[in-house]
Design a protein around this motif. Sequence first.
Motif, PDB file in Angstrom:
ATOM      1  N   VAL A  13      -7.017   0.447 -11.837  1.00 41.66           N
ATOM      2  CA  VAL A  13      -8.400   0.628 -11.539  1.00 41.66           C
ATOM      3  C   VAL A  13      -8.434   1.993 -10.929  1.00 41.66           C
ATOM      4  O   VAL A  13      -8.438   1.987  -9.774  1.00 41.66           O
ATOM      5  CB  VAL A  13      -9.148  -0.600 -10.811  1.00 41.66           C
ATOM      6  N   GLY A  14      -9.829   2.768 -11.863  1.00 47.18           N
ATOM      7  CA  GLY A  14      -9.528   3.984 -10.954  1.00 47.18           C
ATOM      8  C   GLY A  14     -10.775   4.038 -10.031  1.00 47.18           C
ATOM      9  O   GLY A  14     -11.985   3.923 -10.410  1.00 47.18           O
ATOM     10  N   ALA A  15     -10.878   3.855  -8.631  1.00 50.07           N
ATOM     11  CA  ALA A  15     -11.960   3.839  -7.563  1.00 50.07           C
ATOM     12  C   ALA A  15     -11.073   5.008  -7.296  1.00 50.07           C
ATOM     13  O   ALA A  15     -12.121   4.879  -5.602  1.00 50.07           O
ATOM     14  CB  ALA A  15     -11.669   2.721  -7.216  1.00 50.07           C
ATOM     15  N   ASP A  16     -11.495   5.821  -7.083  1.00 47.54           N
ATOM     16  CA  ASP A  16     -10.457   6.888  -6.208  1.00 47.54           C
ATOM     17  C   ASP A  16     -11.909   8.294  -6.370  1.00 47.54           C
ATOM     18  O   ASP A  16     -11.035   9.371  -6.748  1.00 47.54           O
ATOM     19  CB  ASP A  16      -9.487   7.647  -6.698  1.00 47.54           C
ATOM     20  N   GLY A  17     -13.367   8.250  -6.796  1.00 47.33           N
ATOM     21  CA  GLY A  17     -14.298   8.833  -6.181  1.00 47.33           C
ATOM     22  C   GLY A  17     -14.175  10.491  -7.748  1.00 47.33           C
ATOM     23  O   GLY A  17     -13.838   9.471  -8.824  1.00 47.33           O
ATOM     24  N   GLY A  18     -15.500  10.987  -7.212  1.00 50.79           N
ATOM     25  CA  GLY A  18     -16.031  11.405  -8.390  1.00 50.79           C
ATOM     26  C   GLY A  18     -14.911  12.878  -8.955  1.00 50.79           C
ATOM     27  O   GLY A  18     -14.701  13.059  -9.654  1.00 50.79           O
ATOM     28  N   LYS A  19     -14.398  13.083  -8.094  1.00 51.08           N
ATOM     29  CA  LYS A  19     -12.798  14.372  -8.626  1.00 51.08           C
ATOM     30  C   LYS A  19     -12.104  13.051  -8.674  1.00 51.08           C
ATOM     31  O   LYS A  19     -10.390  13.154  -9.011  1.00 51.08           O
ATOM     32  CB  LYS A  19     -12.403  14.806  -7.805  1.00 51.08           C
ATOM     33  N   SER A  20     -11.961  11.499  -9.422  1.00 52.08           N
ATOM     34  CA  SER A  20     -10.672  10.665 -10.403  1.00 52.08           C
ATOM     35  C   SER A  20      -9.400  11.389 -10.556  1.00 52.08           C
ATOM     36  O   SER A  20     -10.120  12.391 -11.512  1.00 52.08           O
ATOM     37  CB  SER A  20     -11.413   9.979 -10.955  1.00 52.08           C
ATOM     38  N   ARG A  21      -8.011  11.208 -10.147  1.00 50.61           N
ATOM     39  CA  ARG A  21      -7.094  11.437 -10.857  1.00 50.61           C
ATOM     40  C   ARG A  21      -6.744  10.483 -12.208  1.00 50.61           C
ATOM     41  O   ARG A  21      -6.298  10.695 -12.648  1.00 50.61           O
ATOM     42  CB  ARG A  21      -6.529  11.420  -9.889  1.00 50.61           C
ATOM     43  N   VAL A  22      -7.070   9.393 -11.394  1.00 51.84           N
ATOM     44  CA  VAL A  22      -6.756   8.333 -12.696  1.00 51.84           C
ATOM     45  C   VAL A  22      -7.838   8.301 -14.060  1.00 51.84           C
ATOM     46  O   VAL A  22      -7.249   8.620 -15.283  1.00 51.84           O
ATOM     47  CB  VAL A  22      -7.227   7.054 -12.142  1.00 51.84           C
ATOM     48  N   ARG A  23      -8.901   9.335 -13.541  1.00 52.53           N
ATOM     49  CA  ARG A  23      -9.269   9.588 -14.833  1.00 52.53           C
ATOM     50  C   ARG A  23      -9.215  10.914 -15.726  1.00 52.53           C
ATOM     51  O   ARG A  23      -9.634  10.547 -16.458  1.00 52.53           O
ATOM     52  CB  ARG A  23     -11.353   9.735 -14.842  1.00 52.53           C
TER      53      ARG A  23
ATOM     54  N   ILE B  65       1.127  -0.805  -0.164  1.00 52.90           N
ATOM     55  CA  ILE B  65       0.271  -0.362   0.314  1.00 52.90           C
ATOM     56  C   ILE B  65       0.606   1.670  -0.333  1.00 52.90           C
ATOM     57  O   ILE B  65       1.636   0.897   0.861  1.00 52.90           O
ATOM     58  CB  ILE B  65      -0.913   0.138   0.906  1.00 52.90           C
ATOM     59  N   TYR B  66       1.265   2.030  -0.755  1.00 50.17           N
ATOM     60  CA  TYR B  66       1.144   3.097  -0.816  1.00 50.17           C
ATOM     61  C   TYR B  66       0.373   4.359  -1.105  1.00 50.17           C
ATOM     62  O   TYR B  66      -0.730   4.632  -1.197  1.00 50.17           O
ATOM     63  CB  TYR B  66       1.849   4.231  -2.231  1.00 50.17           C
ATOM     64  N   PRO B  67       0.936   5.056   0.473  1.00 54.06           N
ATOM     65  CA  PRO B  67      -0.650   6.467   0.750  1.00 54.06           C
ATOM     66  C   PRO B  67       0.168   7.726   0.267  1.00 54.06           C
ATOM     67  O   PRO B  67       0.574   8.573   0.960  1.00 54.06           O
ATOM     68  CB  PRO B  67      -0.187   6.284   2.292  1.00 54.06           C
ATOM     69  N   SER B  68       0.525   7.760  -1.624  1.00 54.11           N
ATOM     70  CA  SER B  68       0.966   9.032  -1.663  1.00 54.11           C
ATOM     71  C   SER B  68       0.099   9.242  -2.973  1.00 54.11           C
ATOM     72  O   SER B  68      -1.242   8.124  -3.521  1.00 54.11           O
ATOM     73  CB  SER B  68       1.954   8.784  -1.921  1.00 54.11           C
ATOM     74  N   ARG B  69      -0.333  10.480  -3.500  1.00 55.31           N
ATOM     75  CA  ARG B  69      -1.229  10.739  -3.737  1.00 55.31           C
ATOM     76  C   ARG B  69      -0.398  10.240  -5.925  1.00 55.31           C
ATOM     77  O   ARG B  69       0.693  10.417  -6.112  1.00 55.31           O
ATOM     78  CB  ARG B  69      -1.306  12.541  -4.342  1.00 55.31           C
ATOM     79  N   LEU B  70      -1.226   9.974  -6.591  1.00 55.51           N
ATOM     80  CA  LEU B  70      -0.977  10.075  -8.103  1.00 55.51           C
ATOM     81  C   LEU B  70      -0.931  10.938  -9.050  1.00 55.51           C
ATOM     82  O   LEU B  70      -1.447  11.759  -8.755  1.00 55.51           O
ATOM     83  CB  LEU B  70      -2.533   8.646  -8.792  1.00 55.51           C
ATOM     84  N   ASN B  71       0.530  10.798  -9.375  1.00 53.61           N
ATOM     85  CA  ASN B  71       1.258  12.308  -9.975  1.00 53.61           C
ATOM     86  C   ASN B  71       1.202  12.583 -10.964  1.00 53.61           C
ATOM     87  O   ASN B  71       0.816  13.216 -11.967  1.00 53.61           O
ATOM     88  CB  ASN B  71       2.669  12.179  -9.709  1.00 53.61           C
ATOM     89  N   SER B  72       1.198  11.354 -11.836  1.00 57.10           N
ATOM     90  CA  SER B  72       1.742  10.824 -13.283  1.00 57.10           C
ATOM     91  C   SER B  72       1.806   9.740 -13.338  1.00 57.10           C
ATOM     92  O   SER B  72       1.534   8.551 -13.022  1.00 57.10           O
ATOM     93  CB  SER B  72       2.560  11.892 -13.887  1.00 57.10           C
ATOM     94  N   MET B  73       0.322   9.075 -14.711  1.00 57.68           N
ATOM     95  CA  MET B  73       0.086   7.752 -16.122  1.00 57.68           C
ATOM     96  C   MET B  73       0.319   7.612 -16.879  1.00 57.68           C
ATOM     97  O   MET B  73       0.314   8.692 -17.800  1.00 57.68           O
ATOM     98  CB  MET B  73      -0.801   7.895 -15.222  1.00 57.68           C
ATOM     99  N   SER B  74       0.917   7.230 -17.575  1.00 57.97           N
ATOM    100  CA  SER B  74       2.150   6.338 -18.183  1.00 57.97           C
ATOM    101  C   SER B  74       1.382   5.104 -19.351  1.00 57.97           C
ATOM    102  O   SER B  74       2.212   4.621 -18.496  1.00 57.97           O
ATOM    103  CB  SER B  74       3.110   6.708 -18.659  1.00 57.97           C
ATOM    104  N   ILE B  75       1.171   5.644 -20.620  1.00 56.45           N
ATOM    105  CA  ILE B  75       0.062   3.873 -20.810  1.00 56.45           C
ATOM    106  C   ILE B  75       0.605   4.368 -22.660  1.00 56.45           C
ATOM    107  O   ILE B  75       0.274   5.387 -23.162  1.00 56.45           O
ATOM    108  CB  ILE B  75      -1.401   3.789 -20.688  1.00 56.45           C
TER     109      ILE B  75
END
Length: 403
Positions: free
Chosen positions: A133-143, A82-92
Motif C-alpha cells: 500500500v503506497g501511503a507515502d505522500g505526494g512524492k510517493s516512492r511506491v508510486r 516496523i522498518y524505519p528505512s527508505r524503500l530502495n526497489s520493488m519487484s512484482i
Amino acid sequence: MFILLSVTVVAYIADIGAWQFVEQHRHAYFDKMQVWDYTGLSYAKYNARDADKEVLGCVVENKVLLSSLLSRVQETDLLKKIYPSRLNSMSILPNSSSSEVDSTLSMTALFTHGRLAKLELEDGNGLYAKLVVGADGGKSRVRELAGFRTTGWNYSQNAIICTVEHDVENHCAWQRFLPSGPLALLPIGDKFSNIVWTMSPKESSEFKSITEDNFLKAVNRALDYGYGPHPTPSILGSSDLFSWLKGGISKSANDCFEIPPKVIKLASERMAFPLSLRHANDYVSKRVALIGDAAHTVHPLAGQGVNLGFGDASTLSSVISEGIAVGADIGEVSLLKKYEADRKPANVMMMAVLDGFQKAYSVDFGPLNILRAAAFHGAHHISPLKKSIISYASGEMRLPLFA
C-alpha cells in the motif's frame, strides 16, 4: 503543521481505537465556520446546529495524529514489524502460468510464481508482501517504482503556515478569499490558531522573512478591512427570494457577519510550501494500491486532502476484509479495482470542485464577483443547501453525482 479532520474521519479514527491517543494531546473542535471574500458583497456562515450536530470538525497537529495511529498499531496483538528505512526497489512479477502454487514453497519461490511482491530497503532488509500500500505522500516512492502515471499541474501559489496566538479563545474556522488566494484561521485550542495563507511565491518569500510585528499586522489587516470592506446586506435583495425552497430560510442573529479575533503573537516559525494538483491515472495494479496523497494531492483551500485520504484507507480496508472473508488473493487487481471504482470518482469530483474554487476566486471581474456573491448568499440563507454543504464537508454525504 495542523490538519482539519471532518467529523466522519474523527469517528473513523475513534472506531479503529486511535482517537484516545489524540485526546491526550492538543486538539480543538470547532462548531462554526465563516467564509467570505474581499469584495464585501456577501458571506456564508455555518453552525453545527444548522445540521443538528455538536461540532463541524476538529483540528489536530499532524505529528500528533501520526503518533496516535502508530500507538494504536503498536498496542494491537497483530504480528507486525516496523522498518524505519527508505524503500530502495520493488519487484512484482506476473502470475505463473501454472494452475496452483504449493503453499509450502519458500518466499522466493512464491515471488517467482507471482504470488508476492519483493521490496528491498536501503538498510539491506528484504521484504515480501501480498499487497503493497503506497501511503507515502505526494512524492510517493511506491508510486514511482510501480510505474503509476499521474496527471496534474503546479499552481503558481505557495502556502505559508504557522501558529498564532489571540487574546481570546477561538472556536470558529475562518476563511477569507483574497486576490492572491485564501487565508484560513483554524482553532487549535485555548487561545491559539493555525494559519494557512495562500499567495504568490514572491509574496510568500516576503511574508516569511518580514519581522513578526509586520507579519501580524499583515494577518490582521487581511482578516479585517484589508483588500476590501466587510460584507454588507446582500446586493441580491431580500432573502425571501429563496423562501419557496423547501425548508425555508435560515435566520438567526448568530448568522451575522463576525470579525475574526485579532492575532497578537506568532507562536511558531513560518513555513512555506508550493501547491499543486496531482492525480494518479490508476490507483491500483497487481499487488499495489495507492491511497491518500500518493494517489491525489489537492489545493488546501478547504482542508479536504487528509479527509480524502482517510476515505481511501477506510474503503481499501473494507475491500481487503471482504477479500479475506471469501479466501481471495488480496493483491489481485480484480479485487483491488473495487477500491478504485469506489474512491476514484469521488476523489476526482472533489478535486474538480476545489480546483474550480481556486480558479473562480483568482479572478477579480465584476460579473463573476456577483455570481460568487450569489453563491455565498444561497449557501448562507437556504437551509437545505446549508445542511447539504455541511454534510458534504463532514464526509457524511457524497456530491450528488456519486450519492
